[in-house]
Design a protein around this motif. Structure first.
Motif, PDB file in Angstrom:
ATOM      1  N   TYR A  88       0.830  -1.207   0.000  1.00 36.15           N
ATOM      2  CA  TYR A  88       0.000   0.000   0.000  1.00 36.15           C
ATOM      3  C   TYR A  88       0.866   1.260   0.000  1.00 36.15           C
ATOM      4  CZ  TYR A  88      -4.293  -2.648   0.858  1.00 36.15           C
ATOM      5  OH  TYR A  88      -5.382  -3.488   0.736  1.00 36.15           O
ATOM      6  N   ASN A  89       1.949   1.262   0.786  1.00 28.78           N
ATOM      7  CA  ASN A  89       2.833   2.433   0.810  1.00 28.78           C
ATOM      8  C   ASN A  89       3.483   2.667  -0.554  1.00 28.78           C
ATOM      9  OD1 ASN A  89       3.992   1.708   4.193  1.00 28.78           O
ATOM     10  ND2 ASN A  89       2.270   2.934   3.513  1.00 28.78           N
ATOM     11  N   ALA A  92       1.031   4.171  -3.165  1.00 28.87           N
ATOM     12  CA  ALA A  92       0.845   5.620  -3.012  1.00 28.87           C
ATOM     13  C   ALA A  92       2.093   6.384  -3.454  1.00 28.87           C
ATOM     14  CB  ALA A  92       0.512   5.939  -1.555  1.00 28.87           C
ATOM     15  N   PHE A  93       3.263   5.938  -2.990  1.00 25.83           N
ATOM     16  CA  PHE A  93       4.471   6.713  -3.276  1.00 25.83           C
ATOM     17  C   PHE A  93       4.846   6.658  -4.752  1.00 25.83           C
ATOM     18  CE2 PHE A  93       8.991   7.732  -3.343  1.00 25.83           C
ATOM     19  CZ  PHE A  93       9.012   8.863  -2.539  1.00 25.83           C
ATOM     20  N   TYR A  96       2.755   8.942  -6.800  1.00 23.78           N
ATOM     21  CA  TYR A  96       3.299  10.299  -6.684  1.00 23.78           C
ATOM     22  C   TYR A  96       4.528  10.466  -7.572  1.00 23.78           C
ATOM     23  CZ  TYR A  96       6.712  13.618  -4.931  1.00 23.78           C
ATOM     24  OH  TYR A  96       7.680  14.589  -4.858  1.00 23.78           O
ATOM     25  N   LEU A 112       0.019  12.448  -3.933  1.00 24.62           N
ATOM     26  CA  LEU A 112       0.683  11.789  -2.797  1.00 24.62           C
ATOM     27  C   LEU A 112      -0.214  11.805  -1.565  1.00 24.62           C
ATOM     28  CD1 LEU A 112       3.111  10.500  -1.396  1.00 24.62           C
ATOM     29  CD2 LEU A 112       3.966  12.812  -0.932  1.00 24.62           C
ATOM     30  N   TRP A 116      -1.904   8.289  -0.354  1.00 28.50           N
ATOM     31  CA  TRP A 116      -1.406   7.709   0.902  1.00 28.50           C
ATOM     32  C   TRP A 116      -2.553   7.487   1.886  1.00 28.50           C
ATOM     33  CZ3 TRP A 116       3.987   6.864   1.881  1.00 28.50           C
ATOM     34  CH2 TRP A 116       4.240   6.291   3.128  1.00 28.50           C
ATOM     35  N   THR A 119      -4.963   4.702   0.652  1.00 25.32           N
ATOM     36  CA  THR A 119      -4.439   3.335   0.821  1.00 25.32           C
ATOM     37  C   THR A 119      -4.387   2.949   2.298  1.00 25.32           C
ATOM     38  OG1 THR A 119      -2.187   4.245   0.650  1.00 25.32           O
ATOM     39  CG2 THR A 119      -3.147   3.271  -1.339  1.00 25.32           C
ATOM     40  N   GLU A 120      -4.105   3.917   3.190  1.00 24.66           N
ATOM     41  CA  GLU A 120      -4.208   3.626   4.625  1.00 24.66           C
ATOM     42  C   GLU A 120      -5.631   3.207   4.982  1.00 24.66           C
ATOM     43  OE1 GLU A 120      -0.898   6.359   6.980  1.00 24.66           O
ATOM     44  OE2 GLU A 120      -2.931   7.127   6.728  1.00 24.66           O
ATOM     45  N   THR A 134      -0.586   3.347  10.357  1.00 23.16           N
ATOM     46  CA  THR A 134      -1.229   4.570   9.899  1.00 23.16           C
ATOM     47  C   THR A 134      -0.463   5.747  10.499  1.00 23.16           C
ATOM     48  OG1 THR A 134      -3.393   3.496   9.754  1.00 23.16           O
ATOM     49  CG2 THR A 134      -3.370   5.903   9.955  1.00 23.16           C
ATOM     50  N   SER A 158      -2.483  11.804   9.653  1.00 26.08           N
ATOM     51  CA  SER A 158      -1.780  11.438   8.416  1.00 26.08           C
ATOM     52  C   SER A 158      -1.747  12.619   7.447  1.00 26.08           C
ATOM     53  CB  SER A 158      -2.465  10.243   7.756  1.00 26.08           C
ATOM     54  OG  SER A 158      -2.398   9.094   8.570  1.00 26.08           O
ATOM     55  N   LEU A 162       1.727  14.374   5.960  1.00 26.34           N
ATOM     56  CA  LEU A 162       2.020  14.426   4.525  1.00 26.34           C
ATOM     57  C   LEU A 162       2.173  15.859   4.032  1.00 26.34           C
ATOM     58  CD1 LEU A 162      -0.517  11.646   3.563  1.00 26.34           C
ATOM     59  CD2 LEU A 162       1.967  11.474   3.263  1.00 26.34           C
TER      60      LEU A 162
END
Length: 528
Positions: A88-89, A92-93, A96, A112, A116, A119-120, A134, A158, A162
């Motif tokens: 998941y991380n 997202a990354f 981005y 991003l 992020w 997906t969390e 998280t 979160s 970010l």
């Protein structure tokens, strides 16, 4: 190469400390080294894959540094959690990174943040769920800095992490006074708002109830190995230490040994109420006549053939006798004949819960082996046990990790919250400590006092501001008692749940659609 490795390790260290008993206030800069690596990468396929492996190493090491202790309970646990968390991380990354190389900066930054958080949220709500990392959970030791969780929940945390990382990243790149001032404001303004809420918080009610929390300190690995008699003696000895005038008495998850049939908790081998439940009622009548006992137990619910749930297993391996579910249950007991039940609704993956698609694939094992694939029955909602005009929410262990599900107890009327847990599976590690501190975030989100009763680990009292008063630590046996404030008001987060995360999902969809449209226009030379 050494510089890149140093940046990766710096990100790992900054991401990890909030889960290791230290402050999470470094999280607003924790992703900056990784963002620098992404920015420096070539705009090519080679550069994309280099960034992918750098980010993957960072996220794997972050998991290894913070959840290694799961190994003590289940060796497959940390491996599975790391695989899904890293997936998941990375999703997202790398979204981005891709957008940052091929589209505008504002779109990349928005992608991003939205990706992020989305997906969390997916990791929180999916069947394979482990929301431990998280980003907003990293502030559980810094509750004074996140009092605004009553409006946003942990996904607001979160969002803060970010956005602050992006402002700091811009300041590091450009080093202008304006960028540096914006970065400082992105970190300090949320803290200033929190401090205003912290010092200005007033308890909405003068009403209080007296609660005793019991920590039996039973070795969890011996708990299910024919030590019923000792466990019962231990429970009744501790009940003798409870003050006579308490309103609620808490025992931990699965504290009452044995397996009991619902709805009246009759023992499975006969039709009469088991002696331990009658003895518990008699103890209340004699020592604490105004109290309700809230305790954990293992219960079973029978279904007629054709009426069973998806998680039910055949009785005696023969479908003709019907089916039953095995539940991890909170039981409310007072001096009357009534028995209140709450089934645990958030289950530990692999230990208590096998995801549905795996369950379906292994259906032949469920039939042949009586359903022993780690699956127990799943509760569908929170509960509030009413006693003497007061309602208490009986959350069970892992339910305390999920802010919105925890809030379902409150939405059903809970004026204070109990958490019944059994933390000994992990040993004396950061795991049980962080699980306790996550309860502080739940207290803030819903502005409810939280009383925690653990088998061993950490039992204690937490105020609606998230402050901790009395506690019992690792391998301490005993009873602690305190007057606890009640609250009937609902916070914005209680009413609306994970709204921040749901908005992020829609924003991510818009970002993806915009990116696709942008690339089509670039390809057709409609924009520069």
């Amino acid at each position: 190469m050494k510089r890149k490795l140093a940046l990766i390790l710096l990100s790992v260290a900054l991401l990890s400390v909030g889960w290791l008993g230290l402050t999470g206030l470094v999280l607003p800069v924790a992703l900056v080294p990784l963002l620098l690596l992404s920015d420096e990468a070539e705009n090519s396929r080679k550069g994309w894959w280099q960034t992918f492996f750098q980010a993957m190493l960072c996220f794997v090491l972050w998991n290894a540094a913070t959840i290694w202790w799961i190994w003590n309970a289940t060796p497959i646990g940390p491996i599975a959690a790391t695989l899904f968390s890293t997936f998941y991380n990375l999703l997202a990354f790398m979204l981005y990174h891709t957008v940052s190389k091929k589209a505008t900066k504002p779109l990349a930054y928005t992608t991003l943040v939205a990706a992020w958080i989305a997906t969390e949220f997916w990791y929180t709500t999916s069947e394979i769920s482990w929301p431990w990392l998280t980003l907003g959970n990293g502030f559980s030791h810094d509750v004074w800095a996140v009092q605004w969780y009553e409006y946003t929940g942990v996904f607001g945390g979160s969002l803060w992490v970010l956005v602050a990382n992006l402002f700091v990243f811009e300041a590091v790149k450009c080093r202008t006074k304006g960028k540096i001032a914006a970065a400082a404001a992105s970190i300090l303004l949320p803290v200033a708002l929190s401090l205003t809420l912290w010092w200005g918080y007033e308890e909405p009610s003068a009403e209080r109830v007296k609660v005793s929390s019991i920590q039996p300190n039973i070795d969890c690995y011996e708990k299910f190995a024919n030590t019923d008699e000792y466990q019962e003696q231990n429970i009744f000895a501790l009940l003798e230490e409870v003050p006579a005038d308490v309103d609620f008495i808490l025992l931990p998850e699965t504290a009452v040994p044995g397996y009991f049939w619902e709805p009246n908790l009759a023992e499975r081998l006969n039709d009469e109420e088991d002696a331990i439940w009658q003895r518990l009622r008699d103890t209340l009548r004699n020592n604490n006549p105004e109290a309700m006992l809230v305790t954990g137990a293992n219960t079973r619910l029978h279904y007629a053939p054709g009426k069973q749930s998806r998680t039910a297993r055949p009785v005696a391996r023969d479908r003709r006798y019907g089916y039953y579910d095995h539940f991890n249950t909170a039981v409310g007991l007072d001096t009357t004949a009534r028995t209140l039940l709450h089934h645990k609704g958030k289950l530990v993956i692999g230990v208590e819960n096998t995801p549905g698609w795996i369950f379906d694939l292994m259906d032949f094992l469920v039939i042949d082996l009586g359903g022993i694939v780690g699956q127990i029955g799943i509760g569908t909602h929170g509960s509030a046990f009413a006693h003497n005009n007061t309602k208490i929410g009986p959350a069970i262990c892992y339910e305390g990790v999920y802010g919105d599900f925890f809030g379902d107890h409150v939405r059903r009327g809970a004026e204070l919250m109990a958490i019944l847990s059994n933390d000994g599976w992990w040993g004396n590690t950061p795991g049980f400590e962080h699980l306790f501190t996550l309860s502080r975030l739940r207290a803030i989100e819903h502005r409810r006092a939280v009383v925690r009763s653990a088998n061993t680990g950490r039992s204690g009292f937490i105020s609606p501001r998230g402050t901790v008063t009395q506690t019992l630590g690792w391998e301490e046996r005993g009873v602690i008692t305190e007057e606890v404030v009640l609250n009937r008001e609902e916070t914005l987060y209680t009413r609306h749940g994970d709204l921040t995360a749901r908005i992020a999902e829609y924003l991510l969809l818009l970002c993806v659609l915009y990116y696709i449209a942008y690339r089509i226009k670039r390809r057709n030379h409609l924009i520069e």
